[in-house]
Design an enzyme around this catalytic site. Sequence first.
Site, PDB file in Angstrom:
ATOM      1  N   ASP A 121      15.009 114.725  -0.448  1.00 32.83           N
ATOM      2  CA  ASP A 121      15.366 116.036   0.065  1.00 32.83           C
ATOM      3  C   ASP A 121      15.315 115.959   1.593  1.00 32.83           C
ATOM      4  OD1 ASP A 121      15.660 118.975   0.044  1.00 32.83           O
ATOM      5  OD2 ASP A 121      13.583 118.943   0.734  1.00 32.83           O
ATOM      6  N   LEU A 122      15.948 116.919   2.279  1.00 33.16           N
ATOM      7  CA  LEU A 122      15.991 116.907   3.743  1.00 33.16           C
ATOM      8  C   LEU A 122      15.174 118.040   4.357  1.00 33.16           C
ATOM      9  CD1 LEU A 122      19.778 115.998   4.205  1.00 33.16           C
ATOM     10  CD2 LEU A 122      17.794 114.461   4.249  1.00 33.16           C
ATOM     11  N   ASP A 123      15.637 119.288   4.186  1.00 31.99           N
ATOM     12  CA  ASP A 123      14.957 120.435   4.794  1.00 31.99           C
ATOM     13  C   ASP A 123      13.539 120.583   4.255  1.00 31.99           C
ATOM     14  OD1 ASP A 123      17.252 121.116   6.239  1.00 31.99           O
ATOM     15  OD2 ASP A 123      18.019 122.378   4.617  1.00 31.99           O
ATOM     16  N   ASP A 132       9.887 118.536  -1.112  1.00 35.19           N
ATOM     17  CA  ASP A 132       8.780 119.447  -0.819  1.00 35.19           C
ATOM     18  C   ASP A 132       8.657 120.593  -1.812  1.00 35.19           C
ATOM     19  OD1 ASP A 132       9.883 122.271   0.637  1.00 35.19           O
ATOM     20  OD2 ASP A 132      11.285 120.605   0.549  1.00 35.19           O
TER      21      ASP A 132
END
Length: 235
Positions: A14-16, A183
């Site tokens: 994941d990024l954000d 997250d």
Amino acid sequence: MNLDTGKLRALTLDLDDTLWPIWPTIARAESALQAWLQRHAPRVTERFDLAAMRADREAVARERPDWAHDLSALRRESIRRLLVAAGETEALLDAAFSVFLAERQCVDLYADSLPALQRLAARWPLFALSNGNADLVRIGLQPWFRGSLAAREFGVGKPDPRIFAAACERLGCAPNEVLHVGDDLRLDVHGALDAGMQAAWVRRDGEGREDDVIGAGVRCWQGPDLLALADRLGV
């Protein structure tokens, strides 16, 4: 949970809020958009302050659940509505959205992100899997990733198992050979596990016991940051 590193052939990330905090980024992008509108479409900012603009964006999301996988479409529609409501021309939409999107790529990486990516990418192919509209090329992280898949491109987002399966297919791996790192408990952990993948939950707040937060019987690694994950994976 002890990760099955013997089977591990790739990682999806994941990024954000996994590589950088998203809300400071969005706040700056919204402020840049507001400043641009003040110069080029002043009737918008005369009628709508930043809080009202954010409220309209949230209203669009409620009204268009079919666009939940496409944050760019939601943002564009919100800007369009503001322009129309203020009596400004819709012809400004593309330029206004470009201002927002450019600033949205100006992220502040968590201190652990880049050194962890370097360590992980030296051992396994990394693949970005995101519901957002971050651009790895513009952010400067493309060298560490073999590829990426965004919900907007694919048509559905996490936690739908289809997007996880598509990422595994692009990597040429079986789901149980891929570790997804993110997250969000629902979108990342449960989504990945439901797709047959391994899961790692990056919990930067560090609150709660594992059984309290994850739930009994849900098996995943959890830790405070990406360097802790790299340490656990032995790279």
